[in-house]
Design a protein around this motif. Structure first.
Motif, mmCIF file in Angstrom:
data_model
loop_
_atom_site.group_PDB
_atom_site.id
_atom_site.type_symbol
_atom_site.label_atom_id
_atom_site.label_comp_id
_atom_site.label_asym_id
_atom_site.label_seq_id
_atom_site.Cartn_x
_atom_site.Cartn_y
_atom_site.Cartn_z
ATOM 1 N N MET A 1 46.875 34.875 43.901
ATOM 2 C CA MET A 1 46.433 35.514 42.657
ATOM 3 C C MET A 1 44.919 35.652 42.637
ATOM 4 O O MET A 1 44.381 36.730 42.393
ATOM 5 C CB MET A 1 46.916 34.677 41.468
ATOM 6 C CG MET A 1 46.583 35.281 40.126
ATOM 7 S SD MET A 1 47.611 36.743 39.811
ATOM 8 C CE MET A 1 47.130 37.115 38.139
ATOM 9 N N LYS A 2 44.211 34.560 42.907
ATOM 10 C CA LYS A 2 42.758 34.622 42.916
ATOM 11 C C LYS A 2 42.254 35.513 44.043
ATOM 12 O O LYS A 2 41.257 36.216 43.885
ATOM 13 C CB LYS A 2 42.181 33.211 43.053
ATOM 14 C CG LYS A 2 42.362 32.353 41.805
ATOM 15 C CD LYS A 2 41.695 31.000 41.968
ATOM 16 C CE LYS A 2 41.823 30.166 40.704
ATOM 17 N NZ LYS A 2 41.175 28.836 40.866
ATOM 18 N N PHE A 3 42.945 35.459 45.184
ATOM 19 C CA PHE A 3 42.531 36.300 46.301
ATOM 20 C C PHE A 3 42.626 37.779 45.933
ATOM 21 O O PHE A 3 41.731 38.569 46.209
ATOM 22 C CB PHE A 3 43.408 36.013 47.528
ATOM 23 C CG PHE A 3 43.116 36.932 48.685
ATOM 24 C CD1 PHE A 3 42.042 36.679 49.529
ATOM 25 C CD2 PHE A 3 43.901 38.059 48.904
ATOM 26 C CE1 PHE A 3 41.766 37.533 50.594
ATOM 27 C CE2 PHE A 3 43.632 38.916 49.962
ATOM 28 C CZ PHE A 3 42.557 38.650 50.807
ATOM 29 N N ASN A 4 43.750 38.180 45.288
ATOM 30 C CA ASN A 4 43.918 39.580 44.894
ATOM 31 C C ASN A 4 42.857 40.006 43.898
ATOM 32 O O ASN A 4 42.330 41.123 43.963
ATOM 33 C CB ASN A 4 45.308 39.796 44.293
ATOM 34 C CG ASN A 4 46.403 39.690 45.331
ATOM 35 O OD1 ASN A 4 46.148 39.843 46.523
ATOM 36 N ND2 ASN A 4 47.624 39.414 44.887
ATOM 37 N N LEU A 5 42.540 39.120 42.956
ATOM 38 C CA LEU A 5 41.518 39.438 41.969
ATOM 39 C C LEU A 5 40.157 39.602 42.634
ATOM 40 O O LEU A 5 39.413 40.547 42.340
ATOM 41 C CB LEU A 5 41.460 38.333 40.909
ATOM 42 C CG LEU A 5 40.368 38.493 39.832
ATOM 43 C CD1 LEU A 5 40.572 39.791 39.057
ATOM 44 C CD2 LEU A 5 40.383 37.295 38.882
ATOM 45 N N ARG A 6 39.834 38.702 43.545
ATOM 46 C CA ARG A 6 38.544 38.795 44.231
ATOM 47 C C ARG A 6 38.478 40.038 45.115
ATOM 48 O O ARG A 6 37.416 40.662 45.229
ATOM 49 C CB ARG A 6 38.320 37.534 45.060
ATOM 50 C CG ARG A 6 38.027 36.293 44.202
ATOM 51 C CD ARG A 6 37.991 35.039 45.024
ATOM 52 N NE ARG A 6 37.729 33.876 44.194
ATOM 53 C CZ ARG A 6 37.831 32.616 44.606
ATOM 54 N NH1 ARG A 6 38.196 32.372 45.868
ATOM 55 N NH2 ARG A 6 37.570 31.623 43.788
ATOM 56 N N ALA A 7 39.589 40.388 45.739
ATOM 57 C CA ALA A 7 39.612 41.603 46.557
ATOM 58 C C ALA A 7 39.356 42.829 45.690
ATOM 59 O O ALA A 7 38.623 43.745 46.085
ATOM 60 C CB ALA A 7 40.950 41.715 47.270
#
Length: 378
Positions: A1-7
């Protein structure tokens, strides 16, 4: 979830901050070319321009004020003797608009700029548009529902519902009417307006994704100006979560010749329209800085004309704008059919600043820092 947001955040950073810097050399070259070929010759012919000293002072002051090369000084004929510096400073440089304002205000533009995605979103919302007949990716044709179409004329004609006049256009990565063609359909055989055969395979190789729509036969009130082109409205909307959608500016566009499209980049004209009354301004403009008080094809005067279909146009623009809340500033191209029904042709996340400022004057009081800060807070 955090990875997708940061991407996603990284993608937005590159689009808004890095992209404009990478493309800056191309933008400067474009501006230099326009200045050399169009704006400087117009300046030299002008009889009512300011003194060379006054022009120099204006240019330096604008460069300091906006922190960019003031190409727009010649583009908007700000050297005219009747303009004081307050008037001159109210015009937003194109560099500022496209490199600073739009990337900050319009954040998610992919769903709008992909014409097929935009069309499906608006279609699901019940917003009226020209009827979608077929789509494709390169040489692979699909019907309106997305099912493959066999590469035989009978199958294509069935997908086109036997419609005799259609419009094909690129699904993405285009502007200014590039690639938009009006074709005739005869039992699944497509032809250009001059009668020559049209190839979907060749078109797909050139543009990638494409879509075919039913041709709009326009309202008689608009056809009066030029029956050869589909004359449309360019309506600029702003969307705010708390206030909803509202129309900021409205233009009426038309070809100056027999071209089927009305885009200014193809030599079309544009004239200001009052979004409340439908009254046209008395002067239309083109990108080569010419002015017209009547349409060059029909000789119809602009002054005093009121377009009764304006209310349907404004309503359609505001209804469409609410479906793209992360793209608050949109330029909608809207046609009006024979029965007076407004139809969304497409939305543009990068509406033409030149057309707006040549018809409405300087837009800095509306579209500068206050707009950016407003949408940052939202």
């Amino acid at each position: 979830m955090k990875f997708n947001l940061r991407a996603h955040q990284l993608d937005e950073f590159f689009r808004a901050k890095i992209g404009p810097k990478v493309t800056a050399p191309l933008w400067v070259a474009h501006q230099v070319g326009n200045t050399k070929n169009t704006y400087l010759p117009t300046y030299r012919r002008a009889a009512d321009r300011k003194s060379a000293a006054r022009v120099g002072i204006d240019l330096v002051a604008l460069a300091v004020r906006w922190r960019c090369l003031p190409f727009h000084y010649l583009r908007y004929e700000l050297y005219r003797s009747g303009l004081d510096f307050k008037d001159v400073a109210s015009y937003i440089p194109d560099t500022v608009f496209y490199s600073r304002i739009l990337p900050t205000v319009n954040r998610s533009v992919l769903l709008l700029d992909d014409k097929l995605a935009c069309k499906r979103i608006l279609g699901d919302a019940g917003v009226r548009q020209p009827k979608l007949l077929a789509t494709g990716e390169r040489s692979l044709p699909l019907d309106a529902a997305g099912a493959p179409i066999p590469t035989v004329p009978a199958a294509l004609d069935a997908a086109l519902s036997g419609t005799t006049e259609v419009v094909i256009k690129p699904a993405r990565h285009t502007s200014g009417g590039a690639g938009v063609l009006v074709l005739t359909n005869n039992d699944g055989v497509l032809r250009h307006q001059d009668g020559s055969l049209f190839s979907l395979a060749v078109y797909g190789d050139a543009w990638g994704g494409w879509l075919i729509e039913e041709y709009v036969h326009q309202h008689a009130e608009l056809a009066e100006f030029n029956p050869h082109s589909l004359n449309t409205f360019r309506v600029i909307t702003e969307f705010h979560p708390a206030r909803g959608a509202r129309v900021l500016y409205c233009l009426f566009k038309s070809s100056t010749g027999t071209d089927a499209v009305d885009n200014a980049c193809n030599g079309g004209l544009y004239v200001r329209v009052d979004p409340f009354t439908g009254e046209l301004d008395d002067t239309a403009h083109t990108t080569d800085l010419t002015r017209h008080d009547r349409h060059p094809v029909s000789r119809t005067r602009f002054a005093g004309r009121r377009l009764s279909v304006i209310h349907q146009v404004v309503e359609a623009a505001e209804r469409a704008a609410v479906h793209f809340p992360r793209t608050p500033l949109i330029g909608w191209d809207i046609a009006v059919g024979r029965t007076g029904q407004a139809l969304i042709v497409e939305g543009n996340s990068s509406p033409s600043l030149m057309n707006l400022q040549r018809t409405h004057g300087g837009l800095a009081p509306t579209l500068s820092r206050s707009l950016i800060n407003d949408h940052r807070r939202s």
